[in-house]
Scaffold this motif. Sequence first.
Motif, PDB file in Angstrom:
ATOM      1  N   MET A  10      39.066  14.304  20.211  1.00  0.00           N
ATOM      2  CA  MET A  10      38.470  13.383  19.245  1.00  0.00           C
ATOM      3  C   MET A  10      38.103  14.092  17.950  1.00  0.00           C
ATOM      4  O   MET A  10      38.274  13.544  16.856  1.00  0.00           O
ATOM      5  CB  MET A  10      37.215  12.749  19.872  1.00  0.00           C
ATOM      6  N   ILE A  11      37.632  15.319  18.060  1.00  0.00           N
ATOM      7  CA  ILE A  11      37.173  16.042  16.884  1.00  0.00           C
ATOM      8  C   ILE A  11      38.318  16.362  15.928  1.00  0.00           C
ATOM      9  O   ILE A  11      38.115  16.573  14.728  1.00  0.00           O
ATOM     10  CB  ILE A  11      36.439  17.333  17.308  1.00  0.00           C
ATOM     11  N   GLY A  39      41.108  19.917  18.681  1.00  0.00           N
ATOM     12  CA  GLY A  39      40.202  19.878  17.545  1.00  0.00           C
ATOM     13  C   GLY A  39      39.314  21.100  17.471  1.00  0.00           C
ATOM     14  O   GLY A  39      38.889  21.502  16.380  1.00  0.00           O
ATOM     15  N   PHE A  40      39.022  21.701  18.609  1.00  0.00           N
ATOM     16  CA  PHE A  40      38.195  22.911  18.652  1.00  0.00           C
ATOM     17  C   PHE A  40      38.814  24.042  17.823  1.00  0.00           C
ATOM     18  O   PHE A  40      38.108  24.866  17.249  1.00  0.00           O
ATOM     19  CB  PHE A  40      38.033  23.354  20.116  1.00  0.00           C
ATOM     20  N   HIS A  41      40.129  24.066  17.738  1.00  0.00           N
ATOM     21  CA  HIS A  41      40.814  25.160  17.050  1.00  0.00           C
ATOM     22  C   HIS A  41      40.397  25.307  15.596  1.00  0.00           C
ATOM     23  O   HIS A  41      40.348  26.423  15.066  1.00  0.00           O
ATOM     24  CB  HIS A  41      42.325  24.964  17.130  1.00  0.00           C
ATOM     25  N   THR A  42      40.105  24.195  14.923  1.00  0.00           N
ATOM     26  CA  THR A  42      39.765  24.294  13.501  1.00  0.00           C
ATOM     27  C   THR A  42      38.456  25.056  13.297  1.00  0.00           C
ATOM     28  O   THR A  42      38.270  25.682  12.254  1.00  0.00           O
ATOM     29  CB  THR A  42      39.651  22.904  12.859  1.00  0.00           C
ATOM     30  N   THR A  72      42.745   9.009  22.123  1.00  0.00           N
ATOM     31  CA  THR A  72      41.337   9.247  22.444  1.00  0.00           C
ATOM     32  C   THR A  72      40.566   7.952  22.652  1.00  0.00           C
ATOM     33  O   THR A  72      39.718   7.860  23.547  1.00  0.00           O
ATOM     34  CB  THR A  72      40.657  10.072  21.339  1.00  0.00           C
ATOM     35  N   CYS A  73      40.870   6.940  21.845  1.00  0.00           N
ATOM     36  CA  CYS A  73      40.173   5.662  21.977  1.00  0.00           C
ATOM     37  C   CYS A  73      40.567   4.961  23.267  1.00  0.00           C
ATOM     38  O   CYS A  73      39.707   4.444  23.989  1.00  0.00           O
ATOM     39  CB  CYS A  73      40.464   4.770  20.773  1.00  0.00           C
ATOM     40  N   ALA A  74      41.856   4.932  23.586  1.00  0.00           N
ATOM     41  CA  ALA A  74      42.310   4.282  24.818  1.00  0.00           C
ATOM     42  C   ALA A  74      41.721   4.961  26.046  1.00  0.00           C
ATOM     43  O   ALA A  74      41.309   4.303  27.010  1.00  0.00           O
ATOM     44  CB  ALA A  74      43.835   4.296  24.884  1.00  0.00           C
TER      45      ALA A  74
END
Length: 538
Positions: A448-449, A273-276, A484-486
């Motif tokens: 998560m992001i 998610g950091f990539h965006t 991510t939730c698990a």
Amino acid sequence: MATFIIGLVILIGGGALYGHFCERVFEPDDRETPAYAKQDGVDYVPMATWRNALINLLNIAGTGPILGPIQGILFGPVAFLAIPIGNVIGGSMHDYFAGMICTREGGMQMPQFVEKYTNRGIYYLYDVFICILLLLVGAVFIYTPGDIFNTQILGRSGAPSDPVTWVIYTVIFVYYLIATVFPIDKIIGRIYPIFGAILLISAVGIFVAIFAKGYPLTDIWASWNTVGANGANSGFNYGAYFGAGPFADGAKGIGGHFLPIFFVTVACGILSGFHTTQTALVSRTIKSERKGRFVFYDMMVTEGFIAMCWAAGTMAMINLGAKAGGVTMLFDQTTKAWTFNALVNGKMAAVSATSVVGILCKNALGPVGGMISIIGVIVLPITSGDTALRSLRLTLTDTFHLKQEKNSQRLLLAAPIFALVYVILVWAKLDANGFNILWRYFAWSNQMISLFALAGITIYMFENNKARFAWMPMIAGTFYSFVTCAFIAHAQIGLNLPWVAAYTVALVWTVFYDGITIHGGVKRAKAISSSGADTVAA
């Protein structure tokens, strides 16, 4: 070795095909890009395609595609297939559409992207979440390159009591401040080509050594219980680790919970998610939409290649064993965790994952080449940390509508950001378990992001008459909402639930995530359709 080669074919061949498909779906054209339309000499600056691609690669390729695969290869040769498949249909697709949508939307940053394609409530949640993540990225990417340089280049302990440790951190810190404040083409655009050359030498060098030296790699259809070059004790039972054992002396595997643990461990080489936050930066400097596939999609595929090389190299070192110049896996009864062990001054000793970097580089490329490769590994997180903090400054600028035309204005905003990063860094270094906690939260939040961006991409497709292709981001969004939730539901740093309960919670959350995303897309499509009908009627 064959499994590794098959994985590379999937990554390169599949990336070429699916990348072309993504491009056909988005339909780039010749419209003026933000680099020209909003050119300001600071953040909106037209730059050459090769420079944009290199900057994007170095921005996204931190320690994740190195330290992640070093840990993730313990799951066995299945990693050689999971990394490329996930990269092609997940991470590269995620980076491409996020980068291209931000480009078409005038170089908007991700908080504004989320606000436009979801709603204001989710936007506020994302804004807080991304600011925390970027602070963690800044701290992690000072800590890890500083420690690698300290221990692998200078041969020091890296202990907090050593003044040299803090001198190295401060030097990296000062560079981050300069790169965050000054115009992107004056600092980042000039120094990155040098960093890029070192990066390529590092990755390609290890790749060539894997074949030239005939490193032993385990295939997915063969026995996962390796013997190693010096007898049974130098090998490792990947199959037992993947499952629940059995190992001697009470050692355990991960109980068959490949999902979700592997995909949080090997984050950046598959999807991040950091990539965006970084593709959004590059969206302000790209000259043509038609170059987006190379700059965004293909650079993520390249990061997958880096991850594959480090995974294979680490497996080779494990299969060789410490006595043959590699590493031996041993179970630490105190921490109840598997540790890398190597010969240090003729004696077996536990070493960190960052030390495995040095062992692999020197074994594969010799003292000189190994040292160059280690420098490349140090460069990777530094070139992600600087732009992470730059992205945080831009996020705050756009959120609070702050003026940033002058260096003094940018420095005034950067000062409190860097103060917080330094506080996190000091805590992580002084607390015995500080960095482990920091890294776990960083790894989970990094995945998560991505759910925010994937939901936004899905809704964008509904809004732009591409609903038939919404399955593309939905596959990745569904998968990572569950992962991510698990993970956080079971982890001790999270809810600490038993696996059955964690999976149940994750399933419910995933259904909810899919439902609200599709509902948002359908609602947006209907609103656009109604608006068009009203216009025609008028």
